[in-house]
Design an enzyme around this catalytic site. Structure first.
Site, mmCIF file in Angstrom:
data_model
loop_
_atom_site.group_PDB
_atom_site.id
_atom_site.type_symbol
_atom_site.label_atom_id
_atom_site.label_comp_id
_atom_site.label_asym_id
_atom_site.label_seq_id
_atom_site.Cartn_x
_atom_site.Cartn_y
_atom_site.Cartn_z
ATOM 1 N N VAL A 86 3.472 -53.825 29.662
ATOM 2 C CA VAL A 86 3.773 -54.768 28.594
ATOM 3 C C VAL A 86 3.490 -56.166 29.147
ATOM 4 C CG1 VAL A 86 5.583 -55.642 27.070
ATOM 5 C CG2 VAL A 86 5.577 -53.231 27.741
ATOM 6 N N CYS A 87 2.684 -56.942 28.444
ATOM 7 C CA CYS A 87 2.354 -58.292 28.936
ATOM 8 C C CYS A 87 3.622 -59.132 29.010
ATOM 9 C CB CYS A 87 1.342 -58.974 28.037
ATOM 10 S SG CYS A 87 1.065 -60.691 28.527
ATOM 11 N N ILE A 88 3.869 -59.674 30.176
ATOM 12 C CA ILE A 88 5.136 -60.374 30.393
ATOM 13 C C ILE A 88 5.212 -61.661 29.577
ATOM 14 C CG2 ILE A 88 4.319 -61.520 32.514
ATOM 15 C CD1 ILE A 88 7.235 -61.066 33.570
#
Lengths: 140, 120
Positions: A86-88
């Site tokens: 998941v893109c931070i």
């Protein structure tokens, strides 16, 4: 471009998802991922970006008679021990935090947990390089 | 040879975080020295309007990110001629230098040249 047969040889897919958990394209992404594995292919990484980060949210409550897509994603990724990223930056912006980030930013609740990992956009590029095909769902 | 990526950016600059997040993919790819192209299509061409006042809509200026593209090694920049014309954006007044203005046939050929494509 010549048609590519998916039955002949094993393909390595990277899957990017950009739409929220209630979007039809998010459901299609899961169906595609399941079909890819069922067909003997490999998923090098799932990368959730933009509103796609909501699909990893552990705090989404779905009415009992409706499909619980975040739970289905979680089960799918766990069962097949996939690399779910998941893109931070996208996640922080949308309040999708794991324990570490919730503590770092002093927020009262974490809403994403294993099997998902929060990481950066480099993971998307890395997956694109590794895969034969990048398949995107829920983009514009 | 690393795989090449074309990012097609279709959202207006102030319609939400989409345009910024699309640009972030491109800048990250540039930071990793990957062959990456950026095509502004549909409302995405509005990102290239010069002299935008982001503060008037309580936003952070996107043009600084755009200007950073060459610094990150992203020099393959394209804009759709039809999209620009439909929106009254003159190709000679764009906020970015060295943007290639392409017609529909050229865009089809462009997409064909890249290994992977992301549309946001």
């Amino acid at each position: 471009m010549a048609a590519v047969s998916l039955t002949g040889s094993v393909m390595k897919f990277a899957i990017a998802l950009f739409s929220a958990a209630h979007a039809p394209s998010s459901r299609r992404a899961l169906l595609f991922a399941q079909a890819a594995l069922a067909g003997g292919h490999e998923i090098v990484r799932l990368f959730f970006y933009q509103d796609g980060v909501y699909n990893a949210g552990a705090s989404i409550v779905t009415p009992q008679d409706e499909q619980d897509l975040p739970r289905e994603w979680r089960t799918f990724v766990s069962d097949h021990q996939l690399d779910g990223v998941v893109c931070i930056a996208a996640a922080l912006r949308r309040g999708v935090l794991n324990d570490e980030e919730a503590q770092r930013y002093q927020r009262s609740a974490a809403s994403v947990e294993a099997p998902w990992a929060l990481s950066g956009l480099g993971q998307l590029h890395d997956a694109i390089q590794d895969a034969d095909r990048l398949i995107c769902f829920g983009g514009a | 040879m690393p795989k090449s990526l074309l990012l097609i950016s279709r959202q207006a600059p102030w319609s939400g975080p989409s345009a910024r997040e699309a640009l972030d993919i491109v800048l990250a790819g540039g930071a990793f020295d990957l062959p990456i192209g950026l095509l502004f299509l549909d409302d995405g061409v509005l990102q290239l309007l010069a002299a935008q006042d982001a503060r008037a809509v309580q936003q952070k200026d996107l043009s600084a990110n755009l200007q950073a593209l060459p610094l990150f090694g992203v020099e393959q920049l394209f804009v759709c001629a039809d999209s620009a014309a439909e929106r009254g954006v003159a190709p000679d007044t764009l906020a970015l230098d060295d943007v290639n203005v392409l017609d529909a046939a050229q865009i089809a050929a462009l997409i064909d040249r890249y290994d992977q494509v992301i549309t946001l």
